[in-house]
Design a protein around this motif. Structure first.
Motif, mmCIF file in Angstrom:
data_model
loop_
_atom_site.group_PDB
_atom_site.id
_atom_site.type_symbol
_atom_site.label_atom_id
_atom_site.label_comp_id
_atom_site.label_asym_id
_atom_site.label_seq_id
_atom_site.Cartn_x
_atom_site.Cartn_y
_atom_site.Cartn_z
ATOM 1 N N LYS A 271 0.769 -1.247 -0.144
ATOM 2 C CA LYS A 271 0.074 0.055 0.094
ATOM 3 C C LYS A 271 0.873 1.303 0.150
ATOM 4 O O LYS A 271 0.733 2.146 -0.867
ATOM 5 C CB LYS A 271 -0.943 0.050 1.132
ATOM 6 C CG LYS A 271 -2.192 -1.014 1.335
ATOM 7 C CD LYS A 271 -2.855 -0.922 2.475
ATOM 8 C CE LYS A 271 -3.735 -1.876 2.553
ATOM 9 N NZ LYS A 271 -4.710 -1.882 3.746
ATOM 10 N N PHE B 291 -9.151 5.087 -0.414
ATOM 11 C CA PHE B 291 -9.568 3.849 -0.446
ATOM 12 C C PHE B 291 -8.515 2.827 -0.531
ATOM 13 O O PHE B 291 -9.020 1.634 -0.123
ATOM 14 C CB PHE B 291 -10.745 3.652 -1.431
ATOM 15 C CG PHE B 291 -11.829 4.570 -1.181
ATOM 16 C CD1 PHE B 291 -12.895 4.398 -0.391
ATOM 17 C CD2 PHE B 291 -11.925 5.785 -2.256
ATOM 18 C CE1 PHE B 291 -13.905 5.325 -0.237
ATOM 19 C CE2 PHE B 291 -12.952 6.611 -2.086
ATOM 20 C CZ PHE B 291 -14.114 6.388 -1.209
ATOM 21 N N ARG C 148 -7.158 1.761 2.584
ATOM 22 C CA ARG C 148 -8.040 1.049 3.600
ATOM 23 C C ARG C 148 -8.582 -0.262 2.969
ATOM 24 O O ARG C 148 -9.436 -0.991 3.633
ATOM 25 C CB ARG C 148 -9.454 1.955 3.740
ATOM 26 C CG ARG C 148 -9.034 3.251 4.389
ATOM 27 C CD ARG C 148 -10.305 4.047 4.259
ATOM 28 N NE ARG C 148 -11.636 3.500 4.896
ATOM 29 C CZ ARG C 148 -12.684 4.185 4.815
ATOM 30 N NH1 ARG C 148 -13.096 5.064 4.459
ATOM 31 N NH2 ARG C 148 -13.856 3.351 5.377
ATOM 32 N N LYS D 3 -8.935 -4.129 2.243
ATOM 33 C CA LYS D 3 -8.690 -5.324 2.652
ATOM 34 C C LYS D 3 -8.585 -6.156 1.396
ATOM 35 O O LYS D 3 -9.427 -6.623 0.905
ATOM 36 C CB LYS D 3 -9.852 -5.546 3.551
ATOM 37 C CG LYS D 3 -9.912 -5.094 4.782
ATOM 38 C CD LYS D 3 -11.039 -5.404 5.657
ATOM 39 C CE LYS D 3 -11.169 -4.518 6.833
ATOM 40 N NZ LYS D 3 -12.166 -4.773 7.907
#
Length: 326
Positions: A5, A305, A308, A310
């Motif tokens: 990320k 996004f 965040r 997953k």
């Protein structure tokens, strides 16, 4: 996962900085846009183009929602989030393949089938682009390159019709696309991801195609508004043909990432509008501003996004359908 990320975040921000601030041409165009807006010149058209940005990506989310519901129950909210995540990941990947990853990671099941669904949505957008773009380029061929050659003019008109039919036919007979992929040995391993495509009913395909057409119209309207803001004086008809031709030429050239699209679009736009007698700088500024509004800004928003996201979801065995649509 955290390192991945972070890498995506830094790479995206780096490309955004390079595109909007470090690159002199883009920075100058953006400063010109801000100056015109703050001074009152072109404020209305620029604000209108900006307000169309959420509509543009909202239509794309609506299209993905229609296609994804064929795989599993999904909400429009999740579909919109998937589109923004895909846009951000696609910003830094060759030919925007990250768009596939961003969308399938937002699904909870049948993720391999989702690859075919994403391809189907992109193909619908290609059909709309080819339909409008070939007509736009046909205008320039007939007016600037083939005047006085009626036989050649008739030939390119017929070729335009045949080309559009050839592009539209596989949409409603996607088994042809699957068979074509299976026939090419290097691509054969990808055919299993496309087997979901023939299961889509014509009603969903038509909806996706119509939404693609609406989204294409929004793109054209944004470009037209920005051209107006920068003082381009071309008539509506020829300008629309130039816009359509620009989008088609951009879509036909593979790109390393979203940043590489900038040069292709600008070269096409300045050439076609140059044939209409328009100076380079206003067209270049409008085209760069369109890229900033529709790609750079939403990609930055999508980072929220991505951080965040997953990637590995825990699958619950007994989950009611209502809970699937978060």
């Amino acid at each position: 996962m955290v390192a991945g990320k972070l890498a995506i975040t830094l790479l995206t921000l780096g490309l955004l900085w390079h595109s909007v601030v470090a690159d002199a041409a883009t920075a100058a165009a953006w400063r010109g846009l801000l100056t015109r807006t703050l001074s009152g010149q072109g404020r209305g058209p620029v604000l209108a183009a900006l307000l169309l940005m959420p509509l543009n990506w909202g239509l794309e989310a609506w299209k993905w929602w229609r296609l994804a519901r064929h795989l599993e129950p999904v909400s429009f909210r999740r579909s919109f989030r998937a589109v923004l995540v895909g846009l951000t990941l696609g910003f830094v990947t060759p030919n925007r393949v990250g768009d596939y990853a961003g969308r399938i990671m937002e699904l909870k099941s049948r993720r391999l089938d989702a690859l075919g669904a994403v391809f189907l949505g992109r193909y619908c957008q290609l059909v709309a682009t080819v339909a409008a773009g070939t007509v736009g380029l046909l205008y320039f061929l007939l007016r600037f390159y083939l005047p006085g050659y009626p036989a050649a003019q008739l030939g390119v008109v017929a070729l335009t019709v045949v080309l559009n039919a050839a592009v539209l036919l596989p949409l409603y007979h996607s088994e042809l696309l699957v068979a074509a992929v299976q026939a090419v040995k290097p691509l054969r391993r990808f055919s299993r991801f496309l087997t979901i495509m023939p299961t889509y009913p014509a009603r969903i395909l038509t909806d996706a195609l119509l939404i693609s057409g609406l989204r294409y119209a929004v793109f054209c309207a944004q470009f037209g508004l920005l051209l107006l803001a920068y003082g381009v004086q071309a008539s509506a008809g020829p300008a629309t043909a130039a816009i359509a031709g620009t989008f088609l030429l951009k879509s036909l050239v593979p790109s390393l990432n979203a940043l590489a699209d900038v040069g292709v679009r600008e070269l096409s736009a300045t050439h076609l509008f140059g044939l209409l007698g328009e100076p380079v700088l206003p067209v270049l500024s409008a085209s760069l501003s369109l890229w900033v509004l529709n790609i750079a800004v939403p990609s930055a928003i999508g980072l929220v996004f991505v951080l965040r996201l997953k990637v590995l979801r825990k699958r619950k065995q007994s989950r009611p359908e209502a809970a699937e649509a978060v």
